[in-house]
Write a protein that holds these residues in place. Structure first.
Motif, PDB file in Angstrom:
ATOM      1  N   LEU A 108      15.680   0.439  27.656  1.00 27.55           N
ATOM      2  CA  LEU A 108      16.755   0.618  26.679  1.00 27.55           C
ATOM      3  C   LEU A 108      16.920   2.109  26.411  1.00 27.55           C
ATOM      4  N   PRO A 109      17.613   2.815  27.280  1.00 28.23           N
ATOM      5  CA  PRO A 109      17.671   4.268  27.144  1.00 28.23           C
ATOM      6  C   PRO A 109      18.329   4.752  25.857  1.00 28.23           C
ATOM      7  N   PHE A 110      19.017   3.878  25.147  1.00 27.59           N
ATOM      8  CA  PHE A 110      19.662   4.261  23.898  1.00 27.59           C
ATOM      9  C   PHE A 110      18.826   3.875  22.675  1.00 27.59           C
ATOM     10  N   ALA A 111      17.590   3.393  22.907  1.00 24.66           N
ATOM     11  CA  ALA A 111      16.721   2.971  21.801  1.00 24.66           C
ATOM     12  C   ALA A 111      16.488   4.126  20.838  1.00 24.66           C
ATOM     13  N   GLN A 112      16.523   3.795  19.548  1.00 23.16           N
ATOM     14  CA  GLN A 112      16.290   4.794  18.514  1.00 23.16           C
ATOM     15  C   GLN A 112      14.925   4.629  17.857  1.00 23.16           C
ATOM     16  N   ARG A 113      14.285   3.485  18.137  1.00 22.17           N
ATOM     17  CA  ARG A 113      13.004   3.192  17.503  1.00 22.17           C
ATOM     18  C   ARG A 113      12.000   2.709  18.545  1.00 22.17           C
ATOM     19  N   CYS A 114      10.728   2.967  18.275  1.00 22.13           N
ATOM     20  CA  CYS A 114       9.666   2.379  19.089  1.00 22.13           C
ATOM     21  C   CYS A 114       9.672   0.871  18.796  1.00 22.13           C
ATOM     22  N   ALA A 115       9.015   0.097  19.616  1.00 27.47           N
ATOM     23  CA  ALA A 115       9.041  -1.359  19.463  1.00 27.47           C
ATOM     24  C   ALA A 115       8.529  -1.825  18.092  1.00 27.47           C
TER      25      ALA A 115
END
Length: 126
Positions: A108-115
Motif C-alpha cells: 500500500l504505497p499510499f499508507a499513512q500509518r503502520c499496521a
C-alpha cells in the motif's frame, strides 16, 4: 564507509524505490481510468446512435462509473503520498511517527500509518 553514511544511502535507496513505486502505480492507474472513460464514451455514443433505441443502456455502466470513482479516489491518495514524499514526510506513520515497514509500503504505497496504528485508527472510526 561509516554506519551513518550507510544509513543515509539505505534511506535514499528506500526513498527512491518507493517514489518509483508510487509513480509507476500512478501511471497504471491513470491509464486504467482513461481507458474506462474512453470505453464509457464509446458505449454512450453507441447507445445514442440513430436506430439503437437505447438498447446499450445496461446496468453495468453504473458499475463502470463506480469503479472509475474508486480509481480516482485511489489516484488522489497516491498523489497525496507523492506530495508527502516531496515534503520529506512520506513513509513515516502519522500515528506513532515511526518508519512504516517497507513491505507495507510496497503493498500500500499510499499508507499513512503502520499496521498497528491503522488498526487502532479503524477501531476508533467504528
Amino acid at each position: 564507509m561509516d554506519q551513518r553514511n550507510q544509513t543515509e544511502i539505505d534511506s535514499e535507496t528506500r526513498s527512491a524505490h518507493l517514489l518509483a513505486l508510487l509513480t509507476e502505480r500512478r501511471e497504471r492507474l491513470v491509464a486504467r481510468i482513461r481507458q474506462a472513460l474512453h470505453e464509457r464514451r464509446e458505449e454512450s455514443q453507441m447507445r445514442d446512435a440513430p436506430g439503437s433505441h437505447g438498447w446499450g443502456a445496461a446496468p453495468e455502466g453504473n458499475i463502470s462509473l463506480a469503479m472509475v470513482a474508486q480509481q480516482q479516489q485511489l489516484l488522489a491518495q497516491i498523489d497525496a503520498a507523492i506530495q508527502r514524499h516531496k515534503a520529506g514526510t512520506y513513509g513515516r506513520c502519522v500515528g506513532c511517527g515511526e518508519e512504516i515497514p517497507l513491505p507495507r509500503l510496497q503493498a500500500l504505497p499510499f499508507a499513512q500509518r503502520c499496521a498497528p496504528c491503522q488498526e487502532e485508527w479503524e477501531a476508533d472510526m467504528r
